[in-house]
Design an enzyme around this catalytic site. Structure first.
Site, PDB file in Angstrom:
ATOM      1  N   CYS A  96       0.873  -1.175   0.000  1.00 44.47           N
ATOM      2  CA  CYS A  96       0.000   0.000   0.000  1.00 44.47           C
ATOM      3  C   CYS A  96       0.904   1.217   0.000  1.00 44.47           C
ATOM      4  O   CYS A  96       1.681   1.402   0.947  1.00 44.47           O
ATOM      5  CB  CYS A  96      -0.901  -0.014   1.239  1.00 44.47           C
ATOM      6  SG  CYS A  96      -1.867   1.500   1.480  1.00 44.47           S
ATOM      7  N   CYS A 208      -0.347   3.779  -6.663  1.00 47.89           N
ATOM      8  CA  CYS A 208      -1.202   3.070  -5.707  1.00 47.89           C
ATOM      9  C   CYS A 208      -1.336   1.647  -6.219  1.00 47.89           C
ATOM     10  O   CYS A 208      -1.548   1.436  -7.419  1.00 47.89           O
ATOM     11  CB  CYS A 208      -2.573   3.737  -5.598  1.00 47.89           C
ATOM     12  SG  CYS A 208      -3.774   2.801  -4.613  1.00 47.89           S
TER      13      CYS A 208
END
EC number: 5.1.1.3
Length: 287
Positions: A96, A208
């Site tokens: 992440c 991302c």
């Protein structure tokens, strides 16, 4: 990097149930706020198919992009600690970008096993750009992180970097993995600041881990020939090196498992997807 099906020998339900992982293997935890980390997991498993994998995602606090750094650090520490108490971990990958930019120092201070983070692939994007304009597509948390600014100052002084933060794109990626349709108009609205430019970025950093899930959809909206770069392959190589460098690693003969923070109708619908990636079961992680 688009999400590609793994080999049938890995992903088929028959393979999952009949080849019960019997050989002891080091345990790798892949963590994300949602399912975007599966893009990183896929890259790692292609290099290291014989590890014991745990995938944990925080569907209670998802998405992380709008959360404070302090909240994210405390939350990630709590979740990794809970997994570590149940499984002897050889390595943790924080798949992440938002969590990686704030939580890595605290994780490395608390745990002795290696912790790998995901950072925007700005350096390789700078090498690939033809017009000198690179776009960073990430969550707002990653876009505004000091770590991201440091990367730009270190590697992109000769390029123009266009930043675009979007939590909506994270939601669209989750929608796709749950079997939903991603509207092209929604993508056009998100990308409008770039699409309206006289000279838009010709190379996009997917900052991302959710965004590689949308590579095909993004390619239909971005100008033809736009390159998209992510850090999944580099993270896989780093993970492989760290695993090979360890001695006396505790191994597991358990099946791969996925953990969420709450079981609900969405996780029920997600289970077949996780099984397709090699996780036969999904359980709530008590924290």
């Amino acid at each position: 990097m688009a999400i590609k099906p793994l080999d049938e020998s890995i992903t088929s339900r028959e393979a999952i149930t009949s080849k019960a992982d019997t050989a002891p293997r080091p345990t790798a935890l892949i963590f994300d706020s949602g399912v975007g980390g599966l893009s990183v997991y896929q890259e790692i498993r292609q290099l290291l198919p014989d590890l014991h994998y745990i995938y944990a995602f925080d569907n209670v606090a998802f998405p992380y992009g709008e959360k404070s750094g302090e909240f994210i650090v405390e939350r990630v520490l709590e979740i990794v600690t809970a997994v570590q108490q149940r499984h002897p971990l050889a390595i943790v990958v924080i798949a992440c970008n938002t969590a990686s930019t704030v939580s890595l120092p605290a994780l490395r201070e608390r745990f002795t096993f290696p912790v790998v983070g995901v950072v925007p692939a700005i350096k390789p994007a700078v090498r690939l750009t033809r017009n000198g304009v690179v776009g960073l597509l990430a969550t707002r948390g990653t876009v505004h992180a000091s770590y991201t600014q440091d990367l730009i100052e270190r590697f992109a002084t000769d390029c123009k970097i266009e930043l675009l933060g979007s939590s909506e794109l994270v939601e669209l990626a989750e929608t796709k993995l749950h079997g939903g349709v991603v509207p092209k108009e929604a993508l056009k609205k998100i990308l409008h600041p770039w699409l309206a430019m006289r000279e838009p970025p010709d190379t996009i950093v997917l900052g991302c881990t959710h965004f590689p899930l949308l590579t095909e959809e993004l390619a239909q909206v971005l100008p033809e020939g736009t390159r998209m770069v992510d850090s999944g392959a580099a993270i896989a190589r780093r993970t492989a090196w760290l695993i090979s460098s360890q001695e006396n690693v505790i191994s597991s003969d358990e099946e791969n498992i996925a953990y969420c923070m709450a079981l609900n109708a969405d996780t029920d619908a997600l289970l077949p997807v996780l099984q397709g990636y090699g996780f036969p079961s999904l359980e709530k992680l008590p924290i």
